[in-house]
Design a protein around this motif. Structure first.
Motif, PDB file in Angstrom:
ATOM      1  N   ALA A   1       0.817  -1.213   0.000  1.00 20.40           N
ATOM      2  CA  ALA A   1       0.000   0.000   0.000  1.00 20.40           C
ATOM      3  C   ALA A   1       0.849   1.261   0.000  1.00 20.40           C
ATOM      4  CB  ALA A   1      -0.931  -0.005   1.217  1.00 20.40           C
ATOM      5  N   GLN A   2       2.103   1.158   0.441  1.00 17.70           N
ATOM      6  CA  GLN A   2       3.003   2.309   0.496  1.00 17.70           C
ATOM      7  C   GLN A   2       4.332   1.924  -0.139  1.00 17.70           C
ATOM      8  OE1 GLN A   2       1.968   5.172   1.354  1.00 17.70           O
ATOM      9  NE2 GLN A   2       0.120   4.759   2.570  1.00 17.70           N
ATOM     10  N   PRO A   3       5.096   2.919  -0.643  1.00 19.76           N
ATOM     11  CA  PRO A   3       6.325   2.596  -1.389  1.00 19.76           C
ATOM     12  C   PRO A   3       7.341   1.770  -0.624  1.00 19.76           C
ATOM     13  CG  PRO A   3       5.693   4.896  -1.721  1.00 19.76           C
ATOM     14  CD  PRO A   3       4.784   4.360  -0.662  1.00 19.76           C
ATOM     15  N   HIS A   4       7.407   1.899   0.716  1.00 17.10           N
ATOM     16  CA  HIS A   4       8.438   1.211   1.493  1.00 17.10           C
ATOM     17  C   HIS A   4       7.867   0.055   2.312  1.00 17.10           C
ATOM     18  CE1 HIS A   4      11.318   4.375   0.502  1.00 17.10           C
ATOM     19  NE2 HIS A   4      10.385   5.253   0.812  1.00 17.10           N
TER      20      HIS A   4
ATOM     21  N   SER B   1      -9.864  -0.796   8.142  1.00 17.91           N
ATOM     22  CA  SER B   1      -8.606  -0.364   7.541  1.00 17.91           C
ATOM     23  C   SER B   1      -8.031  -1.507   6.724  1.00 17.91           C
ATOM     24  CB  SER B   1      -7.613   0.066   8.625  1.00 17.91           C
ATOM     25  OG  SER B   1      -7.276  -1.047   9.442  1.00 17.91           O
ATOM     26  N   SER B   2      -6.981  -1.200   5.983  1.00 15.23           N
ATOM     27  CA  SER B   2      -6.307  -2.259   5.244  1.00 15.23           C
ATOM     28  C   SER B   2      -5.574  -3.174   6.209  1.00 15.23           C
ATOM     29  CB  SER B   2      -5.317  -1.654   4.246  1.00 15.23           C
ATOM     30  OG  SER B   2      -4.201  -1.116   4.928  1.00 15.23           O
TER      31      SER B   2
ATOM     32  N   ILE C   1      -1.506  -4.118  10.593  1.00 19.14           N
ATOM     33  CA  ILE C   1      -0.226  -4.649  11.051  1.00 19.14           C
ATOM     34  C   ILE C   1       0.651  -3.526  11.596  1.00 19.14           C
ATOM     35  CG2 ILE C   1       1.916  -5.750  10.272  1.00 19.14           C
ATOM     36  CD1 ILE C   1       0.136  -7.284   8.240  1.00 19.14           C
ATOM     37  N   VAL C   2       0.683  -2.381  10.895  1.00 19.26           N
ATOM     38  CA  VAL C   2       1.488  -1.248  11.351  1.00 19.26           C
ATOM     39  C   VAL C   2       1.014  -0.771  12.715  1.00 19.26           C
ATOM     40  CG1 VAL C   2       2.039   1.164  10.882  1.00 19.26           C
ATOM     41  CG2 VAL C   2       2.175  -0.517   9.047  1.00 19.26           C
ATOM     42  N   ARG C   3      -0.288  -0.709  12.912  1.00 15.63           N
ATOM     43  CA  ARG C   3      -0.820  -0.273  14.203  1.00 15.63           C
ATOM     44  C   ARG C   3      -0.433  -1.248  15.316  1.00 15.63           C
ATOM     45  NH1 ARG C   3      -6.968   1.367  12.324  1.00 15.63           N
ATOM     46  NH2 ARG C   3      -6.433   3.334  11.266  1.00 15.63           N
ATOM     47  N   ALA C   4      -0.564  -2.537  15.018  1.00 17.10           N
ATOM     48  CA  ALA C   4      -0.204  -3.535  16.037  1.00 17.10           C
ATOM     49  C   ALA C   4       1.279  -3.511  16.335  1.00 17.10           C
ATOM     50  CB  ALA C   4      -0.623  -4.925  15.563  1.00 17.10           C
TER      51      ALA C   4
ATOM     52  N   TRP D   1       8.072  -5.152   3.239  1.00 22.62           N
ATOM     53  CA  TRP D   1       8.196  -6.049   4.400  1.00 22.62           C
ATOM     54  C   TRP D   1       6.867  -6.195   5.135  1.00 22.62           C
ATOM     55  CZ3 TRP D   1       9.288  -4.165   9.775  1.00 22.62           C
ATOM     56  CH2 TRP D   1       8.986  -2.810   9.940  1.00 22.62           C
ATOM     57  N   ILE D   2       6.096  -5.089   5.230  1.00 20.82           N
ATOM     58  CA  ILE D   2       4.780  -5.153   5.863  1.00 20.82           C
ATOM     59  C   ILE D   2       3.842  -6.029   5.033  1.00 20.82           C
ATOM     60  CG2 ILE D   2       2.759  -3.808   6.546  1.00 20.82           C
ATOM     61  CD1 ILE D   2       5.091  -3.360   8.393  1.00 20.82           C
ATOM     62  N   THR D   3       3.912  -5.903   3.703  1.00 27.14           N
ATOM     63  CA  THR D   3       3.044  -6.680   2.818  1.00 27.14           C
ATOM     64  C   THR D   3       3.400  -8.159   2.856  1.00 27.14           C
ATOM     65  OG1 THR D   3       3.048  -4.720   1.399  1.00 27.14           O
ATOM     66  CG2 THR D   3       2.015  -6.713   0.523  1.00 27.14           C
ATOM     67  N   VAL D   4       4.690  -8.470   2.906  1.00 23.89           N
ATOM     68  CA  VAL D   4       5.097  -9.862   3.090  1.00 23.89           C
ATOM     69  C   VAL D   4       4.553 -10.380   4.417  1.00 23.89           C
ATOM     70  CG1 VAL D   4       7.092 -11.327   3.571  1.00 23.89           C
ATOM     71  CG2 VAL D   4       7.115  -9.815   1.590  1.00 23.89           C
ATOM     72  N   GLY D   5       4.601  -9.534   5.453  1.00 24.64           N
ATOM     73  CA  GLY D   5       4.009  -9.917   6.731  1.00 24.64           C
ATOM     74  C   GLY D   5       2.526 -10.211   6.605  1.00 24.64           C
ATOM     75  N   GLU D   6       1.811  -9.396   5.829  1.00 21.40           N
ATOM     76  CA  GLU D   6       0.382  -9.654   5.628  1.00 21.40           C
ATOM     77  C   GLU D   6       0.149 -11.028   5.006  1.00 21.40           C
ATOM     78  OE1 GLU D   6      -3.477  -8.122   3.024  1.00 21.40           O
ATOM     79  OE2 GLU D   6      -1.543  -7.115   2.792  1.00 21.40           O
ATOM     80  N   MET D   7       0.920 -11.363   3.958  1.00 22.77           N
ATOM     81  CA  MET D   7       0.747 -12.663   3.311  1.00 22.77           C
ATOM     82  C   MET D   7       1.047 -13.805   4.281  1.00 22.77           C
ATOM     83  SD  MET D   7       2.133 -12.080  -0.610  1.00 22.77           S
ATOM     84  CE  MET D   7       3.551 -11.017  -0.307  1.00 22.77           C
TER      85      MET D   7
END
Length: 361
Positions: free
Chosen positions: A138-141, A166-167, A172-175, A144-150
């Motif tokens: 969802a964001q350029p950097h 939220s997405s 994940i970022v909030r947690a 790693w967060i997106t891999v975490g989501e998967m």
């Protein structure tokens, strides 16, 4: 002839020949009519087919642009084999012709192009893919967060109800950062777009701490374990995937290929992706890589530059590569694979297991 014998013969005749495996062929395309004196254009195509959850699946790969793609259909009729592949931004590729044991005499058809080809079956294939849907960052950097989501979706840490307001990546970022003095994303994740994973410690911390933080709120969340590792041999990658565990890989696409290996520990990977499958023949091993970054331009796509096979999906209604079949050698050298994370999950929290064992008579 007895009825039983006639039925047995009919069964043998009706049985289609086996087409699974790794086929390698040379294609010879005639020169254009405007320049008949030119020699024919000869190039190689690899067609790899193996049984999957929905029948035969695989892909074709070629150094010639506009041919590499996942197989759309495989049809076997008596001694005839026909495969098709929908190539992004190109005509559909059709390979069709007669089978004679391990030889396949086919014609390649793509738009106005029609070329004879001769294939040989080299070996059997071993295939394993995990049911992990690719996700776009969802964001350029946030690779790693997106891999975490998967990863979290695969192990049941993040579920559908977590994305109501939220997405999943924002969740994940909030947690991950909630409670920090610098945390500004409690109601809006956009200020946190620059939060990138700068080290293996941060990536491993994200993979293990998010499940713990969610479990602390009383949710029955599985405990996740992540161990940093170097580049892994194919035997270990296959073992992990066969056990149902994807592998996080740290990549540096676009980095100078001459970078000394001794510097990798000082320069962490620039990008994260997730290996979710493999296809192994006697000649080489391919990996299925879910890459969260939307490489929209084929000319600058590092996977396309390494002759990888794109797996197409939709992003905001437009077709775009969301995963790739890539050779092991190309993942190591071309994408600068330099780091790995091994994953495992304990589906039932340890405290609950201990409590249940104490309650048993």
């Amino acid at each position: 002839m007895s009825l039983l014998l006639s039925l047995s013969l009919a069964t043998v005749v009706a049985t289609a020949p086996s087409v699974e495996g790794h086929w390698e062929g040379k294609v010879s395309c005639p020169p254009p009519s405007s320049a008949p004196e030119q020699p024919p254009n000869i190039f190689t195509i690899h067609v790899l087919m193996a049984p999957g959850p929905q029948g035969l699946q695989g892909f074709m790969s070629s150094p010639r642009p506009g041919i590499s793609a996942e197989l759309k259909s495989v049809t076997v009729n008596e001694a005839q084999l026909r495969v098709t592949a929908s190539v992004p931004q190109h005509y559909q590729v059709v390979l069709a012709g007669a089978l004679d044991g391990a030889t396949w005499s086919a014609t390649l058809t793509q738009g106005p192009l029609s070329c004879p080809a001769k294939f040989q079956r080299l070996s059997d294939l071993q295939l394993k893919t995990l049911p992990i849907a690719p996700r776009a960052q969802a964001q350029p950097h946030w690779s790693w967060i997106t891999v975490g989501e998967m990863v979290f979706r695969h192990y049941g840490v993040v579920v559908a109800k977590d994305t109501v307001d939220s997405s999943a990546q924002c969740h994940i970022v909030r947690a991950l950062f909630s409670g920090s003095e610098q945390f500004q994303c409690q109601s809006n994740c956009s200020p946190c777009e620059s939060m990138s994973g700068g080290s293996s410690v941060e990536v491993a911390g994200m993979l293990t701490s998010v499940p713990r933080r969610l479990a602390a709120s009383g949710r029955p969340v599985p405990r996740l374990y992540a161990a940093g590792a170097p580049v892994l041999p194919a035997s270990q990658m296959i073992q992990e995937l066969e056990q149902g565990n994807p592998i996080v890989v740290g990549l540096s696409p676009g980095a100078p290929s001459a970078l000394p290996a001794s510097l990798h520990r000082f320069l962490p990977p620039m990008h994260a992706a997730l290996v979710t499958g493999y296809l192994k023949s006697s000649a080489e091993t391919w990996y299925l890589v879910n890459d969260p970054y939307p490489f929209r331009d084929p000319l600058t796509n590092p996977y396309v530059q390494q002759q990888s096979v794109p797996v197409m999906g939709l992003l905001q209604g437009a077709p775009i590569p969301v995963a790739y079949w890539i050779r092991e050698s190309a993942l190591k050298a071309g994408l600068q694979w330099s780091e790995s994370f091994l994953l495992s999950a304990e589906q039932e929290p340890r405290e609950r297991k201990e409590r249940n064992s104490k309650e048993l008579p």
